[in-house]
Motif scaffolding. Structure first.
Motif, PDB file in Angstrom:
ATOM      1  N   GLY A   6       0.717  -1.069   0.110  1.00  0.00           N
ATOM      2  CA  GLY A   6       0.077   0.119  -0.006  1.00  0.00           C
ATOM      3  C   GLY A   6       0.626   1.207   0.170  1.00  0.00           C
ATOM      4  O   GLY A   6       0.167   2.445  -0.208  1.00  0.00           O
ATOM      5  N   ASN A   7       2.093   1.382   0.111  1.00  0.00           N
ATOM      6  CA  ASN A   7       3.148   2.253   0.026  1.00  0.00           C
ATOM      7  C   ASN A   7       3.641   2.595  -1.468  1.00  0.00           C
ATOM      8  O   ASN A   7       3.733   1.557  -2.116  1.00  0.00           O
ATOM      9  N   GLU A   8       3.709   3.797  -1.661  1.00  0.00           N
ATOM     10  CA  GLU A   8       4.323   4.493  -2.869  1.00  0.00           C
ATOM     11  C   GLU A   8       5.867   4.476  -2.860  1.00  0.00           C
ATOM     12  O   GLU A   8       6.326   5.554  -2.749  1.00  0.00           O
ATOM     13  N   VAL A   9       6.333   3.535  -2.451  1.00  0.00           N
ATOM     14  CA  VAL A   9       7.674   3.212  -2.435  1.00  0.00           C
ATOM     15  C   VAL A   9       8.479   3.169  -3.462  1.00  0.00           C
ATOM     16  O   VAL A   9       8.463   2.351  -4.557  1.00  0.00           O
ATOM     17  N   VAL A  10       9.439   4.302  -3.949  1.00  0.00           N
ATOM     18  CA  VAL A  10      10.201   4.423  -5.008  1.00  0.00           C
ATOM     19  C   VAL A  10      11.652   4.649  -4.782  1.00  0.00           C
ATOM     20  O   VAL A  10      11.902   5.010  -3.715  1.00  0.00           O
ATOM     21  N   PRO A  11      12.688   4.033  -5.657  1.00  0.00           N
ATOM     22  CA  PRO A  11      12.185   3.202  -7.021  1.00  0.00           C
ATOM     23  C   PRO A  11      11.908   2.013  -6.561  1.00  0.00           C
ATOM     24  O   PRO A  11      12.384   1.326  -5.781  1.00  0.00           O
ATOM     25  N   THR A  12      10.844   1.522  -7.336  1.00  0.00           N
ATOM     26  CA  THR A  12      10.503   0.140  -7.543  1.00  0.00           C
ATOM     27  C   THR A  12      10.750  -0.443  -9.037  1.00  0.00           C
ATOM     28  O   THR A  12      10.583   0.371  -9.635  1.00  0.00           O
ATOM     29  N   VAL A  13      11.662  -1.398  -8.920  1.00  0.00           N
ATOM     30  CA  VAL A  13      12.226  -1.643 -10.315  1.00  0.00           C
ATOM     31  C   VAL A  13      11.853  -3.136 -10.586  1.00  0.00           C
ATOM     32  O   VAL A  13      11.693  -3.906  -9.729  1.00  0.00           O
ATOM     33  N   VAL A  14      11.161  -3.466 -11.758  1.00  0.00           N
ATOM     34  CA  VAL A  14      10.599  -4.793 -12.161  1.00  0.00           C
ATOM     35  C   VAL A  14      11.552  -5.165 -13.037  1.00  0.00           C
ATOM     36  O   VAL A  14      11.825  -4.651 -14.274  1.00  0.00           O
ATOM     37  N   ILE A  15      12.285  -6.396 -12.728  1.00  0.00           N
ATOM     38  CA  ILE A  15      13.311  -7.117 -13.419  1.00  0.00           C
ATOM     39  C   ILE A  15      12.671  -8.279 -13.902  1.00  0.00           C
ATOM     40  O   ILE A  15      12.506  -9.102 -12.964  1.00  0.00           O
ATOM     41  N   ASP A  16      12.667  -8.580 -15.337  1.00  0.00           N
ATOM     42  CA  ASP A  16      12.073  -9.879 -15.589  1.00  0.00           C
ATOM     43  C   ASP A  16      10.701 -10.346 -14.921  1.00  0.00           C
ATOM     44  O   ASP A  16      10.613 -11.252 -14.654  1.00  0.00           O
ATOM     45  N   GLY A  17       9.645  -9.291 -14.760  1.00  0.00           N
ATOM     46  CA  GLY A  17       8.544  -9.893 -14.114  1.00  0.00           C
ATOM     47  C   GLY A  17       8.377  -9.600 -12.626  1.00  0.00           C
ATOM     48  O   GLY A  17       7.535  -9.702 -11.848  1.00  0.00           O
ATOM     49  N   ARG A  18       9.708  -9.482 -11.905  1.00  0.00           N
ATOM     50  CA  ARG A  18       9.886  -9.614 -10.541  1.00  0.00           C
ATOM     51  C   ARG A  18      10.119  -8.083 -10.030  1.00  0.00           C
ATOM     52  O   ARG A  18      11.047  -7.380 -10.336  1.00  0.00           O
ATOM     53  N   PRO A  19       9.331  -7.560  -8.987  1.00  0.00           N
ATOM     54  CA  PRO A  19       9.317  -6.283  -8.405  1.00  0.00           C
ATOM     55  C   PRO A  19      10.600  -6.312  -7.472  1.00  0.00           C
ATOM     56  O   PRO A  19      10.635  -7.358  -6.580  1.00  0.00           O
ATOM     57  N   HIS A  20      11.223  -5.363  -7.347  1.00  0.00           N
ATOM     58  CA  HIS A  20      12.332  -5.006  -6.397  1.00  0.00           C
ATOM     59  C   HIS A  20      12.129  -3.546  -5.792  1.00  0.00           C
ATOM     60  O   HIS A  20      12.252  -2.857  -6.731  1.00  0.00           O
ATOM     61  N   THR A  21      12.096  -3.381  -4.494  1.00  0.00           N
ATOM     62  CA  THR A  21      11.975  -2.071  -4.001  1.00  0.00           C
ATOM     63  C   THR A  21      13.396  -1.506  -3.723  1.00  0.00           C
ATOM     64  O   THR A  21      14.055  -2.368  -2.743  1.00  0.00           O
ATOM     65  N   ASN A  22      13.555  -0.445  -4.170  1.00  0.00           N
ATOM     66  CA  ASN A  22      14.970   0.381  -4.009  1.00  0.00           C
ATOM     67  C   ASN A  22      15.893  -0.815  -3.998  1.00  0.00           C
ATOM     68  O   ASN A  22      16.932  -0.859  -3.243  1.00  0.00           O
ATOM     69  N   PRO A  23      16.387  -1.230  -5.049  1.00  0.00           N
ATOM     70  CA  PRO A  23      17.343  -2.532  -5.241  1.00  0.00           C
ATOM     71  C   PRO A  23      18.734  -1.795  -5.476  1.00  0.00           C
ATOM     72  O   PRO A  23      18.759  -0.704  -5.770  1.00  0.00           O
ATOM     73  N   ASP A  24      19.703  -2.701  -5.288  1.00  0.00           N
ATOM     74  CA  ASP A  24      21.154  -2.145  -5.340  1.00  0.00           C
ATOM     75  C   ASP A  24      21.117  -1.826  -6.703  1.00  0.00           C
ATOM     76  O   ASP A  24      20.964  -2.619  -7.617  1.00  0.00           O
ATOM     77  N   PRO A  25      21.632  -0.508  -7.250  1.00  0.00           N
ATOM     78  CA  PRO A  25      21.740  -0.187  -8.500  1.00  0.00           C
ATOM     79  C   PRO A  25      22.896  -1.183  -9.490  1.00  0.00           C
ATOM     80  O   PRO A  25      22.431  -1.197 -10.440  1.00  0.00           O
ATOM     81  N   ALA A  26      23.652  -1.815  -8.741  1.00  0.00           N
ATOM     82  CA  ALA A  26      24.499  -2.690  -9.258  1.00  0.00           C
ATOM     83  C   ALA A  26      23.625  -3.906  -9.888  1.00  0.00           C
ATOM     84  O   ALA A  26      23.865  -4.267 -11.056  1.00  0.00           O
ATOM     85  N   LEU A  27      22.670  -4.237  -9.410  1.00  0.00           N
ATOM     86  CA  LEU A  27      21.732  -5.435  -9.755  1.00  0.00           C
ATOM     87  C   LEU A  27      21.173  -4.913 -11.092  1.00  0.00           C
ATOM     88  O   LEU A  27      21.209  -5.751 -12.242  1.00  0.00           O
ATOM     89  N   VAL A  28      20.821  -3.522 -10.807  1.00  0.00           N
ATOM     90  CA  VAL A  28      19.818  -3.162 -12.174  1.00  0.00           C
ATOM     91  C   VAL A  28      20.921  -2.991 -13.499  1.00  0.00           C
ATOM     92  O   VAL A  28      20.335  -3.309 -14.352  1.00  0.00           O
ATOM     93  N   ARG A  29      21.801  -2.267 -13.080  1.00  0.00           N
ATOM     94  CA  ARG A  29      22.931  -2.005 -14.205  1.00  0.00           C
ATOM     95  C   ARG A  29      23.326  -3.369 -14.700  1.00  0.00           C
ATOM     96  O   ARG A  29      23.393  -3.603 -15.937  1.00  0.00           O
ATOM     97  N   GLN A  30      23.590  -4.496 -13.926  1.00  0.00           N
ATOM     98  CA  GLN A  30      23.966  -5.759 -14.597  1.00  0.00           C
ATOM     99  C   GLN A  30      23.124  -6.202 -15.377  1.00  0.00           C
ATOM    100  O   GLN A  30      23.388  -6.757 -16.548  1.00  0.00           O
ATOM    101  N   ARG A  31      21.565  -5.987 -15.156  1.00  0.00           N
ATOM    102  CA  ARG A  31      20.741  -6.704 -15.845  1.00  0.00           C
ATOM    103  C   ARG A  31      20.473  -5.766 -17.258  1.00  0.00           C
ATOM    104  O   ARG A  31      20.386  -6.596 -18.189  1.00  0.00           O
ATOM    105  N   LEU A  32      20.361  -4.240 -17.095  1.00  0.00           N
ATOM    106  CA  LEU A  32      20.345  -3.776 -18.274  1.00  0.00           C
ATOM    107  C   LEU A  32      21.732  -3.778 -19.340  1.00  0.00           C
ATOM    108  O   LEU A  32      21.557  -3.916 -20.523  1.00  0.00           O
ATOM    109  N   GLU A  33      22.955  -3.986 -18.895  1.00  0.00           N
ATOM    110  CA  GLU A  33      24.094  -4.454 -19.721  1.00  0.00           C
ATOM    111  C   GLU A  33      23.951  -5.834 -20.140  1.00  0.00           C
ATOM    112  O   GLU A  33      24.610  -5.929 -21.385  1.00  0.00           O
ATOM    113  N   ALA A  34      23.183  -6.485 -19.689  1.00  0.00           N
ATOM    114  CA  ALA A  34      23.185  -8.110 -20.163  1.00  0.00           C
ATOM    115  C   ALA A  34      22.078  -7.980 -21.594  1.00  0.00           C
ATOM    116  O   ALA A  34      22.091  -8.905 -22.083  1.00  0.00           O
ATOM    117  N   VAL A  35      21.374  -6.976 -21.664  1.00  0.00           N
ATOM    118  CA  VAL A  35      20.675  -6.737 -22.891  1.00  0.00           C
ATOM    119  C   VAL A  35      21.252  -6.741 -24.184  1.00  0.00           C
ATOM    120  O   VAL A  35      22.084  -5.746 -24.302  1.00  0.00           O
TER     121      VAL A  35
END
Length: 78
Positions: A49-78
């Motif tokens: 019920g909370n509007e917590v950002v950043p919320t990042v959805v990676i391959d269909g799975r939501p991550h609340t305020n994830p480690d930027p390295a995790l997000v970068r790693q996934r984006l660089e794999a594209v």
């Protein structure tokens, strides 16, 4: 893209994430929860019920305020 980043203006953690992603940030889909009702409802739904950002959805799975390295790693794999 397989990465969607839900954010809002003025969010320090969102800015930190964007800066950490560098050029990779352009591979993600960015949705502003203050301008997108559907995005805001989604973020609240996956964050008890909370509007917590950043919320990042990676391959269909939501991550609340994830480690930027995790997000970068996934984006660089594209």
């Amino acid at each position: 893209s397989d990465v969607t980043i839900y954010w809002r203006p003025g969010c320090v953690f969102c800015m930190r994430l964007e800066n950490a992603l560098g050029a990779s940030r352009n591979k993600a889909t960015w949705r502003n929860i203050w301008e997108d009702d559907e995005a805001r409802e989604f973020v609240a739904m996956v964050n008890d019920g909370n509007e917590v950002v950043p919320t990042v959805v990676i391959d269909g799975r939501p991550h609340t305020n994830p480690d930027p390295a995790l997000v970068r790693q996934r984006l660089e794999a594209v």
